[in-house]
Scaffold this motif. Structure first.
Motif, PDB file in Angstrom:
ATOM      1  N   LEU A  15      42.195  30.480  55.722  1.00  0.00           N
ATOM      2  CA  LEU A  15      41.007  30.713  54.903  1.00  0.00           C
ATOM      3  C   LEU A  15      41.200  31.943  54.020  1.00  0.00           C
ATOM      4  N   ALA A  16      41.780  32.993  54.599  1.00  0.00           N
ATOM      5  CA  ALA A  16      42.060  34.201  53.822  1.00  0.00           C
ATOM      6  C   ALA A  16      43.103  33.923  52.749  1.00  0.00           C
ATOM      7  N   VAL A  17      44.098  33.079  53.083  1.00  0.00           N
ATOM      8  CA  VAL A  17      45.139  32.721  52.110  1.00  0.00           C
ATOM      9  C   VAL A  17      44.515  32.036  50.899  1.00  0.00           C
ATOM     10  N   ILE A  18      43.602  31.088  51.172  1.00  0.00           N
ATOM     11  CA  ILE A  18      42.945  30.349  50.088  1.00  0.00           C
ATOM     12  C   ILE A  18      42.133  31.290  49.212  1.00  0.00           C
ATOM     13  N   LEU A  19      41.391  32.195  49.862  1.00  0.00           N
ATOM     14  CA  LEU A  19      40.548  33.114  49.112  1.00  0.00           C
ATOM     15  C   LEU A  19      41.368  34.074  48.261  1.00  0.00           C
ATOM     16  N   VAL A  20      42.459  34.612  48.852  1.00  0.00           N
ATOM     17  CA  VAL A  20      43.315  35.540  48.101  1.00  0.00           C
ATOM     18  C   VAL A  20      44.027  34.813  46.967  1.00  0.00           C
ATOM     19  N   GLY A  21      44.351  33.523  47.189  1.00  0.00           N
ATOM     20  CA  GLY A  21      44.998  32.737  46.138  1.00  0.00           C
ATOM     21  C   GLY A  21      44.083  32.509  44.940  1.00  0.00           C
ATOM     22  N   LYS A  22      42.772  32.427  45.189  1.00  0.00           N
ATOM     23  CA  LYS A  22      41.810  32.163  44.109  1.00  0.00           C
ATOM     24  C   LYS A  22      41.228  33.435  43.509  1.00  0.00           C
ATOM     25  N   HIS A  23      41.200  34.499  44.297  1.00  0.00           N
ATOM     26  CA  HIS A  23      40.571  35.737  43.853  1.00  0.00           C
ATOM     27  C   HIS A  23      41.514  36.914  44.121  1.00  0.00           C
ATOM     28  N   ASP A  24      41.147  38.071  43.637  1.00  0.00           N
ATOM     29  CA  ASP A  24      41.937  39.279  43.866  1.00  0.00           C
ATOM     30  C   ASP A  24      41.768  39.753  45.314  1.00  0.00           C
ATOM     31  N   VAL A  25      42.778  40.449  45.821  1.00  0.00           N
ATOM     32  CA  VAL A  25      42.758  40.927  47.203  1.00  0.00           C
ATOM     33  C   VAL A  25      41.539  41.811  47.482  1.00  0.00           C
ATOM     34  N   VAL A  26      41.195  42.689  46.550  1.00  0.00           N
ATOM     35  CA  VAL A  26      40.148  43.691  46.803  1.00  0.00           C
ATOM     36  C   VAL A  26      38.777  43.073  47.057  1.00  0.00           C
ATOM     37  N   PRO A  27      38.235  42.217  46.176  1.00  0.00           N
ATOM     38  CA  PRO A  27      36.910  41.643  46.470  1.00  0.00           C
ATOM     39  C   PRO A  27      36.903  40.762  47.716  1.00  0.00           C
ATOM     40  N   VAL A  28      38.000  40.045  47.951  1.00  0.00           N
ATOM     41  CA  VAL A  28      38.079  39.206  49.159  1.00  0.00           C
ATOM     42  C   VAL A  28      38.014  40.065  50.410  1.00  0.00           C
ATOM     43  N   MET A  29      38.758  41.162  50.412  1.00  0.00           N
ATOM     44  CA  MET A  29      38.777  42.034  51.585  1.00  0.00           C
ATOM     45  C   MET A  29      37.416  42.678  51.825  1.00  0.00           C
ATOM     46  N   ARG A  30      36.708  43.003  50.774  1.00  0.00           N
ATOM     47  CA  ARG A  30      35.386  43.603  50.949  1.00  0.00           C
ATOM     48  C   ARG A  30      34.451  42.639  51.682  1.00  0.00           C
ATOM     49  N   TRP A  31      34.481  41.374  51.331  1.00  0.00           N
ATOM     50  CA  TRP A  31      33.652  40.381  52.008  1.00  0.00           C
ATOM     51  C   TRP A  31      34.124  40.143  53.441  1.00  0.00           C
ATOM     52  N   LEU A  32      35.427  40.108  53.636  1.00  0.00           N
ATOM     53  CA  LEU A  32      35.955  39.891  54.992  1.00  0.00           C
ATOM     54  C   LEU A  32      35.540  41.027  55.930  1.00  0.00           C
ATOM     55  N   TYR A  33      35.548  42.241  55.432  1.00  0.00           N
ATOM     56  CA  TYR A  33      35.118  43.374  56.258  1.00  0.00           C
ATOM     57  C   TYR A  33      33.630  43.287  56.601  1.00  0.00           C
ATOM     58  N   LEU A  34      32.817  42.845  55.653  1.00  0.00           N
ATOM     59  CA  LEU A  34      31.383  42.694  55.927  1.00  0.00           C
ATOM     60  C   LEU A  34      31.142  41.617  56.989  1.00  0.00           C
ATOM     61  N   ILE A  35      31.852  40.511  56.869  1.00  0.00           N
ATOM     62  CA  ILE A  35      31.741  39.439  57.870  1.00  0.00           C
ATOM     63  C   ILE A  35      32.203  39.937  59.234  1.00  0.00           C
TER      64      ILE A  35
END
Length: 420
Positions: free
Chosen positions: A161-181
């Motif tokens: 799931l993280a791979v898909i998200l990082v593939g579609k978006h930049d690492v920084v915004p994806v990581m911010r959401w992952l940390y909140l979750i």
């Protein structure tokens, strides 16, 4: 096949467990799943926000130094407050709060602050282990630790799931959401374990015994406990293994992703694929080779594990640019080595600790482990800046040292009981 899995020793153990051990295992995925989503990209996230390798290593070192303080007071807090209460309070402080800081981090100072708060988890390294072990039948301790490890393995299957998200978006915004979750999921885990678990019998006794004692007077008792530890060859051996395996993980956990992206030039999104491969290997190892290693002596099992670690690191260092296959080979060997070494190290600690002083002994173990490991965060970061291969060459030297320790240990020579 299904019937064979039902009759597997781990399935039998899970069915027979009750209370805190069972609830610890059941709630553990709520911690492991979000952790497995963000941890492969954590170093890349720091790099994207402008941190140098030395700054990354410095956050590790500062975290280690503060962990020493929290580990030292962890035994006293666990006895005074109780295992159950200490776990929910300091798990929340040590994980939920730093996840929120990481989610909004802007520069090195944010990560330094998060590392400082995250260090409080060392208190729960003592309280949670006591909560998990003290009501667990001795015959199930080893397999109970393996089940906890299995929770970590299975949770990694969410990494794509993280791979898909990082593939579609930049690492920084994806990581911010992952940390909140992660902050929300981990908090749910802590609250559920507190609600459904209970204080251990030893915990109740220690709370009663320490009711009228001050924290200061209890801290003075560490001197006697420390003398007991350093006089015991078994306890010294556990300290060595705890510290050395912790140092090993600095490079394999924090600098592997940088090595494969900056030195081997694999893409960022591939970083999260390797934990999945690692998990598949460890599950296959636990299910398929458990009985084989159960028949081996502790010394032989550890030596095989460290030899596999050496082979994995040599393969990584010999991998040419953009060679995904050999990096997968490293991952397979490293995963198999981890599956051999880590549960045995944890179970050794559980078996060799006196139940009455478990909280203070665990606390001192953690202090010694962190104290020995602390300088290596910055050192490994500095080595990576000199040459990306150096941290992994350094690890090979540690593996060789561990093999000599196992060969020289008389205690391991006499340990017939399998720990897997």
């Amino acid at each position: 096949m299904l019937q064979k899995l039902k009759n597997h020793v781990l399935a039998q153990t899970f069915r027979e467990l009750k209370g805190n051990p069972k609830w610890s295992i059941c709630t553990e995925p709520l911690w492991f799943i979000p952790y497995s989503l963000f941890v492969p990209f954590q170093t890349l996230y720091m790099r994207k926000l402008g941190l140098t390798s030395l700054e990354i290593g410095t956050t590790l070192t500062v975290g280690f130094l503060l962990q020493m303080f929290f580990a030292l007071i962890g035994g006293v807090i666990t006895d005074k407050m109780g295992r159950r209460k200490a776990t929910v309070i300091f798990d929340t402080l040590g994980w939920t709060v730093p996840c929120l800081i990481w989610a909004f981090s802007q520069n090195f100072w944010w990560f330094l602050a998060a590392a400082a708060v995250n260090a409080a988890f060392q208190i729960t390294n003592t309280s949670w282990n006591c909560l998990f072990i003290e009501d667990c039948p001795p015959k199930h301790i080893t397999n109970a630790f393996t089940l906890i490890q299995m929770c970590g393995m299975l949770s990694v299957f969410f990494s794509p799931l993280a791979v898909i998200l990082v593939g579609k978006h930049d690492v920084v915004p994806v990581m911010r959401w992952l940390y909140l979750i992660a902050a929300i999921s981990m908090l749910a885990k802590f609250l559920l374990l507190y609600h459904f678990g209970g204080e251990t019998q030893i915990g109740k006794k220690r709370m009663e015994e320490t009711r009228n004692l001050s924290y200061f007077s209890m801290m003075k008792g560490y001197g006697r406990v420390f003398l007991t530890m350093i006089k015991s060859g078994k306890m010294r051996l556990v300290v060595y293994f705890m510290a050395l395996t912790n140092i090993i993980q600095i490079a394999t956990t924090n600098f592997f992703s940088l090595y494969v992206t900056e030195q081997i030039h694999l893409s960022d999104e591939l970083v999260a694929v390797f934990p999945v491969i690692r998990t598949i290997v460890m599950i296959a190892f636990v299910i398929g080779l458990q009985n084989l290693f159960q028949k081996l002596r502790m010394k032989a099992s550890l030596q095989i594990g460290f030899l596999m670690y050496i082979a994995s690191h040599l393969l990584l260092l010999l991998t040419p640019e953009k060679n995904l296959l050999l990096v997968m080979g490293y991952t397979i060997l490293e995963a198999a080595a981890y599956a051999v070494i880590i549960p045995r190290k944890d179970a050794l600690m559980a078996h060799y600790v006196e139940p009455k002083e478990r909280s203070r002994i665990y606390a001192l173990y953690n202090v010694l482990m962190i104290g020995i490991s602390a300088p290596f965060g910055s050192l490994v970061g500095w080595m990576f800046d000199l040459h990306p291969a150096l941290p992994f060459l350094f690890n090979i030297g540690i593996f060789v040292l561990c093999i000599f320790l196992t060969m020289a240990s008389r205690d391991l020579s006499h340990l017939e009981e399998s720990i897997s």
